[in-house]
Design a protein around this motif. Structure first.
Motif, PDB file in Angstrom:
ATOM      1  N   CYS A   1       0.850  -1.234  -0.068  1.00  0.00           N
ATOM      2  CA  CYS A   1      -0.123  -0.092   0.059  1.00  0.00           C
ATOM      3  C   CYS A   1       0.975   1.255  -0.046  1.00  0.00           C
ATOM      4  CB  CYS A   1      -0.946   0.057   1.174  1.00  0.00           C
ATOM      5  SG  CYS A   1      -1.769   1.672   1.695  1.00  0.00           S
ATOM      6  N   VAL A   2       0.652   1.982  -1.225  1.00  0.00           N
ATOM      7  CA  VAL A   2       1.728   3.151  -1.266  1.00  0.00           C
ATOM      8  C   VAL A   2       0.783   4.430  -0.694  1.00  0.00           C
ATOM      9  CG1 VAL A   2       2.850   4.754  -2.619  1.00  0.00           C
ATOM     10  CG2 VAL A   2       3.171   2.294  -2.933  1.00  0.00           C
ATOM     11  N   ALA A   3       1.252   5.125   0.150  1.00  0.00           N
ATOM     12  CA  ALA A   3       0.574   6.133   0.555  1.00  0.00           C
ATOM     13  C   ALA A   3       1.265   7.473  -0.025  1.00  0.00           C
ATOM     14  CB  ALA A   3       0.471   6.324   2.022  1.00  0.00           C
ATOM     15  N   SER A   4       0.234   8.681   0.057  1.00  0.00           N
ATOM     16  CA  SER A   4       0.535   9.802  -0.280  1.00  0.00           C
ATOM     17  C   SER A   4      -0.305  10.999   0.027  1.00  0.00           C
ATOM     18  CB  SER A   4       0.807  10.084  -1.827  1.00  0.00           C
ATOM     19  OG  SER A   4      -0.228   9.925  -2.587  1.00  0.00           O
ATOM     20  N   GLY A   5      -0.131  12.237   0.309  1.00  0.00           N
ATOM     21  CA  GLY A   5      -0.901  13.134   0.607  1.00  0.00           C
ATOM     22  C   GLY A   5      -1.074  13.489   2.285  1.00  0.00           C
ATOM     23  N   PHE A   6      -0.309  12.740   3.121  1.00  0.00           N
ATOM     24  CA  PHE A   6      -0.265  12.973   4.550  1.00  0.00           C
ATOM     25  C   PHE A   6       1.095  12.315   5.000  1.00  0.00           C
ATOM     26  CE2 PHE A   6      -0.939   8.567   5.902  1.00  0.00           C
ATOM     27  CZ  PHE A   6      -1.511   8.120   4.701  1.00  0.00           C
ATOM     28  N   SER A   7       1.024  12.570   6.190  1.00  0.00           N
ATOM     29  CA  SER A   7       2.237  12.429   6.907  1.00  0.00           C
ATOM     30  C   SER A   7       2.363  10.819   7.513  1.00  0.00           C
ATOM     31  CB  SER A   7       2.503  13.055   8.167  1.00  0.00           C
ATOM     32  OG  SER A   7       3.775  12.841   8.797  1.00  0.00           O
ATOM     33  N   PHE A   8       2.815   9.946   6.358  1.00  0.00           N
ATOM     34  CA  PHE A   8       2.618   8.563   6.664  1.00  0.00           C
ATOM     35  C   PHE A   8       3.482   8.096   7.864  1.00  0.00           C
ATOM     36  CE2 PHE A   8       2.021   4.232   5.203  1.00  0.00           C
ATOM     37  CZ  PHE A   8       3.425   3.560   5.561  1.00  0.00           C
ATOM     38  N   GLY A   9       4.913   8.582   8.193  1.00  0.00           N
ATOM     39  CA  GLY A   9       5.523   8.219   8.798  1.00  0.00           C
ATOM     40  C   GLY A   9       5.143   8.698  10.326  1.00  0.00           C
ATOM     41  N   THR A  10       4.039   9.187  10.438  1.00  0.00           N
ATOM     42  CA  THR A  10       3.577   9.567  12.068  1.00  0.00           C
ATOM     43  C   THR A  10       2.118   9.062  11.829  1.00  0.00           C
ATOM     44  OG1 THR A  10       2.712  11.790  11.251  1.00  0.00           O
ATOM     45  CG2 THR A  10       5.017  11.678  12.242  1.00  0.00           C
ATOM     46  N   THR A  11       1.719   8.256  11.148  1.00  0.00           N
ATOM     47  CA  THR A  11       0.424   7.702  10.885  1.00  0.00           C
ATOM     48  C   THR A  11       0.236   6.179  11.183  1.00  0.00           C
ATOM     49  OG1 THR A  11      -0.151   9.620   9.394  1.00  0.00           O
ATOM     50  CG2 THR A  11      -1.658   7.572   9.935  1.00  0.00           C
ATOM     51  N   ALA A  12      -0.597   5.635  12.181  1.00  0.00           N
ATOM     52  CA  ALA A  12      -0.831   4.397  12.168  1.00  0.00           C
ATOM     53  C   ALA A  12      -1.501   3.929  11.109  1.00  0.00           C
ATOM     54  CB  ALA A  12      -1.570   3.949  13.704  1.00  0.00           C
ATOM     55  N   MET A  13      -1.390   2.516  10.697  1.00  0.00           N
ATOM     56  CA  MET A  13      -2.161   2.231   9.454  1.00  0.00           C
ATOM     57  C   MET A  13      -2.714   0.910   9.742  1.00  0.00           C
ATOM     58  SD  MET A  13      -1.339   4.588   7.116  1.00  0.00           S
ATOM     59  CE  MET A  13      -2.144   3.447   5.424  1.00  0.00           C
ATOM     60  N   THR A  14      -3.852   0.673   8.919  1.00  0.00           N
ATOM     61  CA  THR A  14      -4.679  -0.749   9.279  1.00  0.00           C
ATOM     62  C   THR A  14      -4.996  -1.282   7.814  1.00  0.00           C
ATOM     63  OG1 THR A  14      -5.742   0.278  11.360  1.00  0.00           O
ATOM     64  CG2 THR A  14      -7.119  -1.245   9.845  1.00  0.00           C
TER      65      THR A  14
ATOM     66  N   TRP B   1      -3.263  -3.998  12.418  1.00  0.00           N
ATOM     67  CA  TRP B   1      -2.832  -2.608  12.284  1.00  0.00           C
ATOM     68  C   TRP B   1      -1.449  -2.558  12.802  1.00  0.00           C
ATOM     69  CZ3 TRP B   1      -1.090  -1.904  17.238  1.00  0.00           C
ATOM     70  CH2 TRP B   1      -2.019  -1.993  18.414  1.00  0.00           C
ATOM     71  N   ILE B   2      -0.717  -1.022  12.521  1.00  0.00           N
ATOM     72  CA  ILE B   2       0.482  -1.143  12.871  1.00  0.00           C
ATOM     73  C   ILE B   2       0.920   0.274  13.125  1.00  0.00           C
ATOM     74  CG2 ILE B   2       1.186  -0.858  10.419  1.00  0.00           C
ATOM     75  CD1 ILE B   2       3.895  -2.219  11.056  1.00  0.00           C
ATOM     76  N   TYR B   3       1.695   0.313  14.538  1.00  0.00           N
ATOM     77  CA  TYR B   3       1.906   1.768  14.929  1.00  0.00           C
ATOM     78  C   TYR B   3       2.864   2.453  13.788  1.00  0.00           C
ATOM     79  CZ  TYR B   3       0.453   1.499  19.830  1.00  0.00           C
ATOM     80  OH  TYR B   3      -0.322   1.419  20.914  1.00  0.00           O
ATOM     81  N   SER B   4       2.799   3.870  14.056  1.00  0.00           N
ATOM     82  CA  SER B   4       3.423   4.517  12.884  1.00  0.00           C
ATOM     83  C   SER B   4       4.997   4.261  12.835  1.00  0.00           C
ATOM     84  CB  SER B   4       3.350   6.059  13.431  1.00  0.00           C
ATOM     85  OG  SER B   4       3.776   6.273  14.558  1.00  0.00           O
ATOM     86  N   ASP B   5       5.506   3.676  14.226  1.00  0.00           N
ATOM     87  CA  ASP B   5       7.137   3.236  13.904  1.00  0.00           C
ATOM     88  C   ASP B   5       7.052   1.901  13.715  1.00  0.00           C
ATOM     89  OD1 ASP B   5       7.583   3.512  17.578  1.00  0.00           O
ATOM     90  OD2 ASP B   5       6.186   2.393  16.421  1.00  0.00           O
ATOM     91  N   GLY B   6       6.232   1.229  13.544  1.00  0.00           N
ATOM     92  CA  GLY B   6       6.610  -0.090  13.249  1.00  0.00           C
ATOM     93  C   GLY B   6       6.564  -1.011  14.331  1.00  0.00           C
ATOM     94  N   ARG B   7       6.608  -0.493  15.600  1.00  0.00           N
ATOM     95  CA  ARG B   7       7.158  -1.401  16.655  1.00  0.00           C
ATOM     96  C   ARG B   7       6.023  -2.295  17.154  1.00  0.00           C
ATOM     97  NH1 ARG B   7      11.184   2.489  20.058  1.00  0.00           N
ATOM     98  NH2 ARG B   7      12.881   2.903  18.116  1.00  0.00           N
ATOM     99  N   GLN B   8       4.859  -1.932  17.008  1.00  0.00           N
ATOM    100  CA  GLN B   8       3.750  -2.549  17.328  1.00  0.00           C
ATOM    101  C   GLN B   8       2.767  -2.878  16.355  1.00  0.00           C
ATOM    102  OE1 GLN B   8       1.981  -1.613  21.318  1.00  0.00           O
ATOM    103  NE2 GLN B   8       3.222  -0.230  21.906  1.00  0.00           N
ATOM    104  N   THR B   9       2.149  -4.224  16.353  1.00  0.00           N
ATOM    105  CA  THR B   9       1.207  -4.617  15.580  1.00  0.00           C
ATOM    106  C   THR B   9       0.140  -5.307  16.271  1.00  0.00           C
ATOM    107  OG1 THR B   9       2.458  -6.455  15.214  1.00  0.00           O
ATOM    108  CG2 THR B   9       2.865  -4.770  13.661  1.00  0.00           C
TER     109      THR B   9
ATOM    110  N   SER C   1       3.860  -4.980   8.105  1.00  0.00           N
ATOM    111  CA  SER C   1       5.116  -4.183   8.140  1.00  0.00           C
ATOM    112  C   SER C   1       5.082  -2.701   7.388  1.00  0.00           C
ATOM    113  CB  SER C   1       6.356  -4.861   7.896  1.00  0.00           C
ATOM    114  OG  SER C   1       6.381  -5.219   6.485  1.00  0.00           O
ATOM    115  N   ARG C   2       5.944  -2.097   7.565  1.00  0.00           N
ATOM    116  CA  ARG C   2       6.081  -0.900   6.846  1.00  0.00           C
ATOM    117  C   ARG C   2       7.465  -0.267   6.644  1.00  0.00           C
ATOM    118  NH1 ARG C   2       2.424   2.956  10.297  1.00  0.00           N
ATOM    119  NH2 ARG C   2       3.143   4.473   8.852  1.00  0.00           N
ATOM    120  N   ASP C   3       7.668   0.556   5.451  1.00  0.00           N
ATOM    121  CA  ASP C   3       8.557   1.233   5.181  1.00  0.00           C
ATOM    122  C   ASP C   3       8.391   2.701   5.182  1.00  0.00           C
ATOM    123  OD1 ASP C   3      11.139   2.165   3.957  1.00  0.00           O
ATOM    124  OD2 ASP C   3      11.417   0.698   3.034  1.00  0.00           O
ATOM    125  N   ASN C   4       8.859   3.359   6.219  1.00  0.00           N
ATOM    126  CA  ASN C   4       8.386   4.902   6.303  1.00  0.00           C
ATOM    127  C   ASN C   4       9.196   5.794   5.338  1.00  0.00           C
ATOM    128  OD1 ASN C   4       6.439   4.410   8.040  1.00  0.00           O
ATOM    129  ND2 ASN C   4       7.542   4.990   9.997  1.00  0.00           N
TER     130      ASN C   4
END
Length: 117
Positions: free
Chosen positions: A22-35, A51-59, A72-75
């Motif tokens: 899932c490629v995100a744009s138009g908002f601050s992805f690195g500070t946003t939890a994702m689901t 879901w995953i926390y913004s820093d990827g440390r919790q899921t 997982s995520r790559d900010n």
């Protein structure tokens, strides 16, 4: 304007694997939890998958995916991932990504995951 573009789906046999992106744009992805959410065939509602926390440390994962799915995520790339292993026919459906900890609001077009032999 926030945009989300899912990809990586495709026909897979039971027991197979896929990696969704899932490629995100138009908002601050690195500070946003994702689901991640999915929609079962014939149903209108979307069910929560993970879901995953913004820093990827919790899921966290719905019971249906525990032990089989990994998010997982790559900010640096503004990209969210969902690894689907040991897929079952009941996992069939379109998969969507969302901002935050729920399956409401902006979503992309989804990516189809048909699981069939």
């Amino acid at each position: 304007e926030a945009q989300l573009v899912e990809s990586g789906g495709g026909l897979v046999q039971p027991g197979g694997s896929l990696r969704l992106s899932c490629v995100a744009s138009g908002f601050s992805f690195g500070t946003t939890a994702m689901t991640w959410g999915r929609q079962a065939p014939g149903r209108i509602s979307i069910e929560w998958v993970s879901w995953i926390y913004s820093d990827g440390r919790q899921t966290d994962y719905a019971d249906a995916g525990k032990g089989r799915f990994t998010t997982s995520r790559d900010n640096a790339k503004n990209t969210l991932y969902l690894q689907l292993d040991n897929l079952r026919t009941g996992d069939t459906g379109p998969y969507y990504c969302f901002r935050g900890f729920n399956v409401f609001g902006t979503r992309g077009q989804g990516t189809q995951v048909p699981v069939s032999s």
